[in-house]
Design a protein around this motif. Sequence first.
Motif, short mmCIF file in Angstrom:
data_model
loop_
_atom_site.label_atom_id
_atom_site.label_comp_id
_atom_site.label_asym_id
_atom_site.label_seq_id
_atom_site.Cartn_x
_atom_site.Cartn_y
_atom_site.Cartn_z
N UNK A 178 3.34 -38.35 -4.75
CA UNK A 178 3.18 -37.45 -3.62
C UNK A 178 1.79 -37.63 -3.01
N UNK A 179 1.75 -37.86 -1.74
CA UNK A 179 0.48 -38.03 -1.04
C UNK A 179 -0.20 -36.68 -0.96
N UNK A 180 -1.18 -36.48 -1.82
CA UNK A 180 -1.84 -35.18 -1.88
C UNK A 180 -2.96 -35.09 -0.87
N UNK A 181 -3.03 -33.92 -0.23
CA UNK A 181 -4.12 -33.64 0.69
C UNK A 181 -5.37 -33.32 -0.11
N UNK A 182 -6.48 -33.28 0.55
CA UNK A 182 -7.73 -32.93 -0.13
C UNK A 182 -7.59 -31.58 -0.81
N UNK A 183 -8.10 -31.48 -2.04
CA UNK A 183 -7.99 -30.23 -2.77
C UNK A 183 -9.30 -29.44 -2.72
N UNK A 184 -10.06 -29.68 -1.64
CA UNK A 184 -11.32 -28.96 -1.47
C UNK A 184 -11.08 -27.45 -1.43
N UNK A 185 -9.90 -27.06 -0.90
CA UNK A 185 -9.60 -25.63 -0.75
C UNK A 185 -9.34 -24.96 -2.10
N UNK A 186 -9.18 -25.75 -3.17
CA UNK A 186 -8.91 -25.18 -4.48
C UNK A 186 -10.22 -24.70 -5.12
N UNK A 187 -10.73 -23.66 -4.56
CA UNK A 187 -11.98 -23.08 -5.02
C UNK A 187 -11.74 -22.25 -6.27
N UNK A 188 -12.83 -21.82 -6.89
CA UNK A 188 -12.71 -20.94 -8.05
C UNK A 188 -11.93 -19.69 -7.68
N UNK A 189 -12.14 -19.22 -6.47
CA UNK A 189 -11.45 -18.02 -6.01
C UNK A 189 -9.93 -18.24 -5.99
N UNK A 190 -9.51 -19.41 -5.49
CA UNK A 190 -8.09 -19.72 -5.41
C UNK A 190 -7.49 -19.88 -6.80
N UNK A 191 -8.20 -20.57 -7.68
CA UNK A 191 -7.71 -20.76 -9.04
C UNK A 191 -7.59 -19.43 -9.78
N UNK A 192 -8.55 -18.55 -9.54
CA UNK A 192 -8.48 -17.23 -10.14
C UNK A 192 -7.29 -16.44 -9.61
N UNK A 193 -6.97 -16.66 -8.33
CA UNK A 193 -5.82 -15.98 -7.73
C UNK A 193 -4.53 -16.46 -8.39
N UNK A 194 -4.44 -17.76 -8.65
CA UNK A 194 -3.25 -18.29 -9.32
C UNK A 194 -3.09 -17.67 -10.70
N UNK A 195 -4.19 -17.57 -11.42
CA UNK A 195 -4.16 -16.95 -12.75
C UNK A 195 -3.72 -15.50 -12.65
N UNK A 196 -4.29 -14.78 -11.70
CA UNK A 196 -3.97 -13.36 -11.54
C UNK A 196 -2.49 -13.14 -11.20
N UNK A 197 -1.94 -14.03 -10.38
CA UNK A 197 -0.55 -13.88 -9.94
C UNK A 197 0.45 -14.43 -10.96
#
Length: 218
Positions: A178-197
């Motif tokens: 899969x041609x992945x886009x830049x994962x710059x948006x995967x900030x600590x905040x986003x990763x924490x959101x995934x954990x929380x959800x």
Amino acid sequence: MLELIFFHLPKTGGSSILKTLNHVYGEEYVRHFERDECLDLNNRGIKISNIIGPEIKVIHGHFRYKEVKDLVKRDNPKLVSFFREPVSRVISNYYWWKHSLSDKPEHPSYHLRNQDLRRYIKGKVTRNKMSYFLKGASLKNFAFIGFLDQFDEDLKKMGDIFNWPPTPSFHEKKASTFKRESEVSQTDELLKAIIRLNKKDMKLYKMALDQSKAQRND
């Protein structure tokens, strides 16, 4: 009589396991279920146990525990599943979802194909997928628990436990497909959101690690 049930949790290497099961048991004795088939059976009030023949030794697929609970009670088969660290699983599922929609304009979710990860993780159906499929099951009743990040090692251990003949690994890391886009948006905040959800999956994953460790120390 059913000997083994493999719960294919999304994006945990289950497709590779299916090839192994076909190799070990023979394709004619292995019945695979896609999620759409399970949903269709549910809508028609038909149980999985009603459609598998007496020759079937293994079932594999995206079915929920409650959808095969009667088979577990009837045949007492070995229960097996592979797990994946929940944050990694969610992100992988996201890219797979985008890729799968790219050439399906008729799909009802096609208009969402450009949805970013931040919005995707907020969808109710994207959360706690592992817990969703295994709800009602006790990991203590599983004959083997494996993990994607040590796939080949765990596949060999499973084969040893079940007395399989030497079996090749069919596992292919498909992340590069899969041609992945830049994962710059995967900030600590986003990763924490995934954990929380995905708190239920985080808890289940820890339980799987603990149960696996206990099994291997026996």
